[in-house]
Design a protein around this motif. Structure first.
Motif, PDB file in Angstrom:
ATOM      1  N   PHE A 143       0.824  -1.216   0.000  1.00  0.00           N
ATOM      2  CA  PHE A 143       0.000   0.000   0.000  1.00  0.00           C
ATOM      3  C   PHE A 143       0.858   1.265   0.000  1.00  0.00           C
ATOM      4  CE2 PHE A 143      -3.550  -2.439   2.413  1.00  0.00           C
ATOM      5  CZ  PHE A 143      -4.031  -2.947   1.210  1.00  0.00           C
ATOM      6  N   PHE A 175       1.248  -5.263   4.079  1.00  0.00           N
ATOM      7  CA  PHE A 175       0.171  -4.336   3.698  1.00  0.00           C
ATOM      8  C   PHE A 175       0.232  -3.136   4.653  1.00  0.00           C
ATOM      9  CE2 PHE A 175      -0.868  -8.368   1.753  1.00  0.00           C
ATOM     10  CZ  PHE A 175      -1.259  -7.980   0.481  1.00  0.00           C
ATOM     11  N   GLN A 196      -1.809  -4.119   9.824  1.00  0.00           N
ATOM     12  CA  GLN A 196      -1.956  -5.535   9.437  1.00  0.00           C
ATOM     13  C   GLN A 196      -0.633  -6.285   9.618  1.00  0.00           C
ATOM     14  OE1 GLN A 196      -3.446  -4.006   5.558  1.00  0.00           O
ATOM     15  NE2 GLN A 196      -5.013  -5.586   5.705  1.00  0.00           N
ATOM     16  N   ASP A 216      -6.835 -15.435   1.171  1.00  0.00           N
ATOM     17  CA  ASP A 216      -6.315 -14.115   0.816  1.00  0.00           C
ATOM     18  C   ASP A 216      -4.784 -14.122   0.719  1.00  0.00           C
ATOM     19  OD1 ASP A 216      -7.033 -11.108   0.699  1.00  0.00           O
ATOM     20  OD2 ASP A 216      -5.423 -11.168   2.180  1.00  0.00           O
ATOM     21  N   HIS A 258     -13.523  -6.479  -5.610  1.00  0.00           N
ATOM     22  CA  HIS A 258     -13.489  -5.300  -4.732  1.00  0.00           C
ATOM     23  C   HIS A 258     -12.140  -4.591  -4.752  1.00  0.00           C
ATOM     24  CE1 HIS A 258     -11.498  -8.480  -2.652  1.00  0.00           C
ATOM     25  NE2 HIS A 258     -11.062  -7.635  -1.728  1.00  0.00           N
ATOM     26  N   ASP A 259     -11.175  -5.101  -5.501  1.00  0.00           N
ATOM     27  CA  ASP A 259      -9.840  -4.486  -5.554  1.00  0.00           C
ATOM     28  C   ASP A 259      -9.569  -3.777  -6.875  1.00  0.00           C
ATOM     29  OD1 ASP A 259      -9.019  -5.381  -3.030  1.00  0.00           O
ATOM     30  OD2 ASP A 259      -8.308  -7.292  -3.825  1.00  0.00           O
ATOM     31  N   ARG A 315     -16.505   0.132  -4.370  1.00  0.00           N
ATOM     32  CA  ARG A 315     -17.103  -0.403  -3.140  1.00  0.00           C
ATOM     33  C   ARG A 315     -18.305   0.412  -2.669  1.00  0.00           C
ATOM     34  NH1 ARG A 315     -11.399  -1.624   0.117  1.00  0.00           N
ATOM     35  NH2 ARG A 315     -10.671  -3.234  -1.343  1.00  0.00           N
TER      36      ARG A 315
HETATM   37  C1  NOJ Z   1      -6.274  -8.988  -1.022  1.00  0.00           C
HETATM   38  C2  NOJ Z   1      -7.632  -8.430  -0.776  1.00  0.00           C
HETATM   39  O1  NOJ Z   1      -8.474  -8.756  -1.854  1.00  0.00           O
HETATM   40  C3  NOJ Z   1      -7.468  -6.939  -0.596  1.00  0.00           C
HETATM   41  O2  NOJ Z   1      -8.713  -6.286  -0.544  1.00  0.00           O
HETATM   42  C4  NOJ Z   1      -6.654  -6.700   0.643  1.00  0.00           C
HETATM   43  O3  NOJ Z   1      -6.394  -5.313   0.778  1.00  0.00           O
HETATM   44  C5  NOJ Z   1      -5.318  -7.441   0.596  1.00  0.00           C
HETATM   45  N1  NOJ Z   1      -5.453  -8.803   0.148  1.00  0.00           N
HETATM   46  C6  NOJ Z   1      -4.692  -7.480   1.962  1.00  0.00           C
HETATM   47  O4  NOJ Z   1      -5.427  -8.333   2.796  1.00  0.00           O
END
Ligand code: NOJ
Ligand code: CA
Length: 581
Positions: free
Chosen positions: A151, A174, A178, A210, A330-331, A422
């Motif tokens: 990020f 991330f 986290q 994930d 969602h990404d 989203r």
């Molecule tokens: C992948 C997920 O789809 C995303 O939304 C998330 O930010 C990252 N993994 C970190 O968990």
């Protein structure tokens, strides 16, 4: 494998339910399980086989719930475990399976283990579940290595120790909220195996894993080298040790039984460019399927798509893993916007660049309809991200102060982030919250909805009817129909119904047919090859060229994404034809 010998997930249509934005039952502006449960009949009518829930666990929501504080509970904003149980039972009664997200790479700073690690201090057993290390340089003021967070910014954050001094650093691939788990620690492995058993015993039918290729790190924590390929030599991406973890998960998935039979699926979220490396995750004793990110990123171009489709189908590997097809999630940018730009590819790294292109929503919508039919005709399972079936677009003008995605904040706004895909769904009515929240809601939706979505509500699209389908075409006669007569929702409903009822669909192979430049044409035959009643062969033709092309000889038009005039297939249109008598 179930008694019938056929695994449901091989060709399922799976609806991705992002619970925060699906339906708000209690009026606080945030989606929840009560709201989602009330909409189960909608999903049954849509015709999906399964629902994948994004994380629903207690979370401080620094990353939309991908920062989990308790893996065995439901966030109070979404409901309770009893609500989840009720949802699972009701979905099962409707024949809909449930897949949940499990996030093994990292937890949350609100997880009790992280609190214990901070309190435990350097060298403690509690810290060994994460990656705590002293810093480099004088006074340990520099991070332990050069790894960068996905990020933005360094992948390390320094903690203040109990005595108030600056202390060790912890790893987070991330956001800083986290912290990454250390998968060399046996307690971490045991914990997640138990979490899997917990949810399987509640009737869950599958797990979406994930960031599945990131779990194992080189214990020496060497600096990353720019451009280094994922694989055994990479310090954290796709290291060989990770497979051992999924082998143990597969044993668990295979050993449990539940309401829908012991046919549990493990689905990996793995972004890897090298197909040979990806295949390793779907071997016989690991995951059942992996997401198809090359397809999701592919430009609207016939040759590029054909290449990706062929590569995907070859990917099954020795285990015969079925393909998965994903247009959005969602990404990533919503498909209508992506296909309405001059550059129709998607690339996580270059999102900021794509957002500079103007979006032609009309063109994007026409193409998204064609893409939907192309996708649903392919062999394997298909994922539908909530709102895709309504033709929602990426909301690119969310005011900065309302944006929540850490991707936006940690890049100082350079990356627009993922809030735009989203935004809460529009259900009914002519102004926000469009039935997302009840009439007596106390809060506005957590992200603002565009007022133009009044034409894209479930109610509006249900009223504007079905799709261009079912017309019988013989001797060159014409199936006419205005595309506007058929809403995106109508198209999805009809397509899913046909996809389910036609023998030719499922995960049986496709066979490419000759077609003009820029046109994709393939046949789907019944898995058992029985074409005796003529019903079992379906041809999908997608015209991505700039000119209309003639339709091949056929018995019936099953469905078209737009109007067919004079026996021609216009540009940016897909048709499903029944071939044979
Ligand atoms: C992948 C997920 O789809 C995303 O939304 C998330 O930010 C990252 N993994 C970190 O968990
Ligand atoms: Ca709510």
């Amino acid at each position: 494998m179930p008694e019938s010998g056929r695994s449901w997930w091989r060709d399922a249509a799976i609806y991705q339910l992002y619970v925060r934005s699906f339906a708000d039952g209690n009026g606080d502006g945030i989606g929840d399980l009560t709201g989602a449960r009330a909409r189960l009949p909608y999903l049954a009518e849509l015709g999906v086989d399964a629902i994948w829930f994004n994380p629903w666990y207690p979370s401080p929501m620094y990353d939309g719930g991908y920062d989990i504080a308790d893996y065995r509970a439901i966030d109070p904003v979404f409901g309770t475990l009893a609500d989840a149980d009720a949802f699972i039972a009701e979905a099962h009664a409707l024949g809909i399976r449930i897949i949940i997200d499990v996030v093994p790479n990292h937890g949350s700073i609100a997880h009790p283990w992280f609190h214990a690690a901070l309190a435990g201090g350097p060298g403690s057993a509690e810290r060994s579940r994460f990656w705590f290390r002293p810093g480099r340089g004088p006074g340990g003021d520099l991070p332990p290595n050069n790894w960068q967070s996905m990020f933005g910014g360094p992948a390390w954050t320094r903690v203040t120790e109990a005595d108030g001094t600056l202390g060790e650093w912890y790893l987070h691939l991330f956001a800083p909220e986290q912290p990454d788990f250390d998968w060399d620690c046996p307690a971490v492995r045991a914990e997640f195996e138990d979490v899997l058993r917990f949810w399987f015993s509640r009737g869950i039918d599958g797990i979406r894993i994930d960031s599945a290729a990131l779990l194992c790190k080189d214990p020496a924590l060497p600096d990353a080298v720019a451009g280094q390929a994922p694989g055994p030599a990479h310090p954290y991406l796709d290291r060989d040790e990770v497979h051992e973890i999924y082998r143990s998960w597969r044993l668990i998935a295979d050993s449990v039984s539940g309401d829908c039979g012991a046919d549990r699926v493990l689905i990996g979220e793995i972004w890897l460019p090298d197909a040979a490396r990806l295949i390793r995750y779907v071997s016989r004793d690991e995951m059942h399927t992996v997401f198809n990110f090359p397809y999701l990123s592919c430009p609207w171009d016939a040759w590029a798509l054909r290449r990706v489709i062929d590569q995907t189908l070859a990917l099954g590997g020795p285990a015969g893993a079925p393909a998965t097809w994903v247009l959005s999630n969602h990404d990533v940018d919503r498909i209508v916007s992506r296909l309405g730009r001059a550059d129709t590819a998607f690339d996580l790294e270059r999102r900021r660049y794509f957002h500079d292109f103007p979006v032609d929503l009309e063109l994007g919508t026409v193409r998204a309809r064609a893409a939907a039919l192309l996708t649903m005709a392919l062999p394997g399972s298909v994922y539908i991200y909530q709102g895709e079936e309504l033709g929602l677009w990426e909301v690119q003008d969310i005011p900065d102060e309302l944006r929540q995605d850490p991707m936006f904040h940690r890049t100082g706004g350079a990356d627009p982030g993922r809030d735009g895909c989203r935004v809460p769904l529009p259900w009914s009515g002519t102004e926000p919250p469009f039935g997302f929240s009840p009439a007596d809601a106390t809060r506005e939706p957590w992200l603002p909805q565009p007022k133009e979505w009044r034409d894209l509500t479930v109610a509006a699209e249900s009223a504007s009817g079905g799709s261009v389908s079912g017309g019988s075409v013989s001797g060159g006669s014409v199936l006419d129909g205005s595309m506007l007569d058929g809403s995106m929702l109508g198209l999805y409903r009809t397509a899913l119904r046909i996809r389910r009822s036609e023998l030719a669909f499922g995960d049986a192979p496709l066979s490419w047919q000759p077609a003009p430049d820029g046109v994709l044409a393939f046949d789907r035959d019944a898995a058992d090859g029985d074409l005796s009643d003529g019903r079992a062969r379906v041809r999908c033709v997608a015209n991505l060229s700039p000119a209309a092309v003639g339709l091949p000889p056929h018995a019936t038009v099953l469905l078209a994404s737009g109007p067919l005039t004079g026996g021609m297939l216009p540009p940016d249109t897909t048709v499903w034809l029944r071939i044979g008598s």
